[in-house]
Design a protein around this motif. Structure first.
Motif, short mmCIF file in Angstrom:
data_model
loop_
_atom_site.label_atom_id
_atom_site.label_comp_id
_atom_site.label_asym_id
_atom_site.label_seq_id
_atom_site.Cartn_x
_atom_site.Cartn_y
_atom_site.Cartn_z
N VAL A 43 0.83 -1.20 0.00
CA VAL A 43 0.00 0.00 0.00
C VAL A 43 0.87 1.25 0.00
N CYS A 44 1.96 1.22 0.74
CA CYS A 44 2.81 2.41 0.90
C CYS A 44 3.85 2.57 -0.20
N GLU A 45 3.90 1.63 -1.13
CA GLU A 45 4.95 1.66 -2.16
C GLU A 45 5.02 3.00 -2.88
N TYR A 46 3.88 3.58 -3.20
CA TYR A 46 3.87 4.85 -3.94
C TYR A 46 3.40 6.03 -3.09
N LEU A 47 3.25 5.82 -1.79
CA LEU A 47 2.88 6.90 -0.89
C LEU A 47 4.13 7.57 -0.33
N LEU A 48 3.97 8.74 0.25
CA LEU A 48 5.12 9.50 0.72
C LEU A 48 5.64 9.04 2.07
N PHE A 49 5.08 7.99 2.62
CA PHE A 49 5.53 7.48 3.91
C PHE A 49 5.77 5.99 3.84
N GLU A 50 6.59 5.51 4.77
CA GLU A 50 6.84 4.08 4.90
C GLU A 50 5.69 3.44 5.70
N PRO A 51 5.59 2.12 5.68
CA PRO A 51 4.54 1.47 6.48
C PRO A 51 4.56 1.97 7.92
N ARG A 52 3.39 2.27 8.43
CA ARG A 52 3.26 2.89 9.75
C ARG A 52 2.94 1.85 10.82
N ASP A 53 3.44 2.11 12.04
CA ASP A 53 3.13 1.24 13.16
C ASP A 53 1.91 1.79 13.91
#
Length: 199
Positions: A43-53
């Motif tokens: 999901v985060c591959e093209y978003l401006l953030f890394e996977p969130r905790d």
């Protein structure tokens, strides 16, 4: 000389319903649903953030839950996309007022892959465009996407947005120089395709 449009600002967001979805302000009870997709690498591959905790998503929701009014440049909404059939949050929508003076906004989205292929993203994003044009009277709405993000490019096209620009290597993104494509729609173009009565 034409008279300058009167954009309906400030604009206070109120819950919006589509056939299958509810768009609303985030609340703390959305944590598990939002974490389920914002923690995923795909999901985060093209978003401006890394996977969130969990801690990060909790803090983000606390901020988003307090944002409901658009008044000036930089004001934004991060909205829960809730499925009406089971009250499950399946994604979120971003709506940012980029240039209030010119009636210019930006939209974005993220959805759980489990619910892809059912038209939910199109249904939700189309309602956000309706809000921007029919309810707020804005002039122009854009989406900025990575050209490798085929799903978002296809969504822009389904929404009737046209590609206006392709910037080559314009941002340093997750360890590489990445391109950005800009898709846009003007109010007049929306009027040509949709019922533009305020909702």
């Amino acid at each position: 000389m034409s008279e300058r449009p009167d954009f309906r600002l400030p604009f206070r967001f109120e819950e919006r319903l589509t056939e299958r979805l509810r768009l609303r302000i985030m609340r703390d009870t959305d944590l598990d649903d939002v974490l389920a997709y914002q923690s995923r690498a795909d999901v985060c591959e093209y978003l401006l953030f890394e996977p969130r905790d969990r801690e990060t998503v909790t803090a983000r929701i606390a901020t988003w839950s307090e944002q409901s009014t658009l008044t000036s440049d930089g004001d934004f909404l991060e909205l829960a996309v809730e499925r009406r059939s089971d009250a499950r949050v399946i994604g979120d929508l971003y709506f940012s007022l980029k240039h209030a003076e010119h009636g210019y906004a930006e939209i974005g989205w993220a959805f759980h892959p489990k619910y892809s292929g059912r038209g939910y993203a199109t249904e939700a994003a189309a309602e956000l465009l309706r809000m921007g044009f029919a309810s707020m009277g804005l002039h122009r709405i854009v989406a900025e996407v990575d050209p490798w993000n085929a799903a978002s490019v296809a969504l822009c096209r389904r929404l009737g947005m046209r590609k206006e620009a392709h910037f080559v290597g314009n941002i340093w993104f997750k360890g590489r120089w990445a391109d950005t494509e800009v898709y846009a729609l003007r109010e007049a173009e929306w009027d040509d395709r949709h019922d533009a009565r305020p909702t």
